[in-house]
Design a protein around this motif. Structure first.
Motif, PDB file in Angstrom:
ATOM      1  N   GLY A  37     -83.596   9.232 -22.612  1.00  0.00           N
ATOM      2  CA  GLY A  37     -82.966   8.026 -21.849  1.00  0.00           C
ATOM      3  C   GLY A  37     -81.929   7.452 -22.609  1.00  0.00           C
ATOM      4  N   SER A  38     -81.426   7.783 -23.736  1.00  0.00           N
ATOM      5  CA  SER A  38     -79.884   7.567 -24.305  1.00  0.00           C
ATOM      6  C   SER A  38     -79.227   8.567 -23.609  1.00  0.00           C
ATOM      7  N   ALA A  39     -79.475   9.828 -23.493  1.00  0.00           N
ATOM      8  CA  ALA A  39     -78.562  10.852 -23.137  1.00  0.00           C
ATOM      9  C   ALA A  39     -78.329  10.522 -21.447  1.00  0.00           C
ATOM     10  N   VAL A  77     -75.182   1.296 -20.543  1.00  0.00           N
ATOM     11  CA  VAL A  77     -75.619   0.414 -21.895  1.00  0.00           C
ATOM     12  C   VAL A  77     -77.015   0.452 -22.115  1.00  0.00           C
ATOM     13  N   LEU A  78     -77.731  -0.170 -21.126  1.00  0.00           N
ATOM     14  CA  LEU A  78     -79.064  -0.562 -21.390  1.00  0.00           C
ATOM     15  C   LEU A  78     -79.774   0.793 -21.518  1.00  0.00           C
ATOM     16  N   LEU A  79     -79.559   1.944 -20.942  1.00  0.00           N
ATOM     17  CA  LEU A  79     -80.041   3.388 -20.891  1.00  0.00           C
ATOM     18  C   LEU A  79     -79.842   3.694 -22.410  1.00  0.00           C
ATOM     19  N   LEU A  80     -78.614   3.531 -22.959  1.00  0.00           N
ATOM     20  CA  LEU A  80     -78.292   3.978 -24.271  1.00  0.00           C
ATOM     21  C   LEU A  80     -79.054   3.323 -25.312  1.00  0.00           C
ATOM     22  N   VAL A 114     -74.530   8.218 -17.474  1.00  0.00           N
ATOM     23  CA  VAL A 114     -74.429   7.338 -16.337  1.00  0.00           C
ATOM     24  C   VAL A 114     -73.057   6.637 -16.802  1.00  0.00           C
ATOM     25  N   MET A 115     -72.716   6.378 -18.013  1.00  0.00           N
ATOM     26  CA  MET A 115     -71.605   5.704 -18.333  1.00  0.00           C
ATOM     27  C   MET A 115     -70.152   6.572 -18.151  1.00  0.00           C
ATOM     28  N   PRO A 146     -82.055   2.379 -27.520  1.00  0.00           N
ATOM     29  CA  PRO A 146     -83.134   2.762 -27.589  1.00  0.00           C
ATOM     30  C   PRO A 146     -84.440   1.901 -27.336  1.00  0.00           C
ATOM     31  N   GLY A 147     -85.296   2.096 -26.563  1.00  0.00           N
ATOM     32  CA  GLY A 147     -86.349   1.338 -26.121  1.00  0.00           C
ATOM     33  C   GLY A 147     -86.655   1.567 -24.586  1.00  0.00           C
ATOM     34  N   PHE A 148     -88.007   1.188 -24.517  1.00  0.00           N
ATOM     35  CA  PHE A 148     -88.358   1.632 -23.149  1.00  0.00           C
ATOM     36  C   PHE A 148     -88.256   0.199 -22.212  1.00  0.00           C
ATOM     37  N   ILE A 149     -88.191  -0.958 -22.833  1.00  0.00           N
ATOM     38  CA  ILE A 149     -87.834  -2.185 -21.904  1.00  0.00           C
ATOM     39  C   ILE A 149     -86.405  -1.960 -21.289  1.00  0.00           C
ATOM     40  N   SER A 150     -85.422  -1.722 -22.305  1.00  0.00           N
ATOM     41  CA  SER A 150     -84.028  -1.649 -22.041  1.00  0.00           C
ATOM     42  C   SER A 150     -83.884  -0.614 -21.044  1.00  0.00           C
ATOM     43  N   ASP A 151     -84.573   0.593 -21.082  1.00  0.00           N
ATOM     44  CA  ASP A 151     -84.544   1.750 -20.159  1.00  0.00           C
ATOM     45  C   ASP A 151     -84.999   1.200 -18.728  1.00  0.00           C
ATOM     46  N   VAL A 152     -85.908   0.491 -18.717  1.00  0.00           N
ATOM     47  CA  VAL A 152     -86.281   0.020 -17.217  1.00  0.00           C
ATOM     48  C   VAL A 152     -85.245  -0.784 -16.771  1.00  0.00           C
TER      49      VAL A 152
END
Length: 153
Positions: A38-40, A82-85, A45-46, A87-93
């Protein structure tokens, strides 16, 4: 302000709780790989969003249009990155939700409506015929208009 502080303190705890639950369900290393992936994806995306937004804005300017819509779309893509970057599942969603085109169009429409309403409110008060003006015989600053020459001796 207190709600923001509470959310800021509560968000990492929620992210950690969700990570523990997901890692219990699928295993620690697969969950860790999902977070790294997700961070990658957020980094990708950025990078792509920045280049694409710049190109669309340049095309809009060449057509003689203001690139406000394109800039807002780029801003939402950057927020998604930034939200995908993070770490965490909530921010990824939340980041994936920001990546969806209908979500971006909906947010752009709402922002444009709010901006137009704000502009109308400011314009309404700017053209107020009953605005307080100084009376004709009231206090005026002493201003003397004229020309001068400097004479050095």
């Amino acid at each position: 302000m207190r709600v923001f502080l509470l959310l800021l303190l509560l968000f990492p705890v929620l992210e950690l709780f969700v990570f523990v639950k997901v890692s219990a369900a699928i295993g620690f290393f697969p969950a860790l790989l999902l977070i790294i992936g997700g961070s990658a994806l957020g980094l990708l995306v950025m990078r792509v969003a920045g280049i694409a937004t710049a190109l669309r804005a340049r095309e809009s300017l060449q057509r003689g249009e203001l690139p406000a819509e394109d800039m807002f779309q780029g801003l939402l893509l950057a927020v998604a990155g930034v939200l995908l970057l993070i770490p965490g599942f909530i921010s990824d969603v939340l980041g994936l939700i920001c990546l969806m085109p209908f979500t971006r169009h909906f947010a752009a429409r709402k922002l444009r409506q709010r901006a137009e309403a704000q502009a109308m409110r400011q314009r309404a008060f700017q053209d107020d015929p009953f605005a307080a003006r100084p009376p004709e015989g009231g206090h005026r600053p002493n201003v003397i208009e004229g020309e001068y020459q400097r004479r050095d001796q």
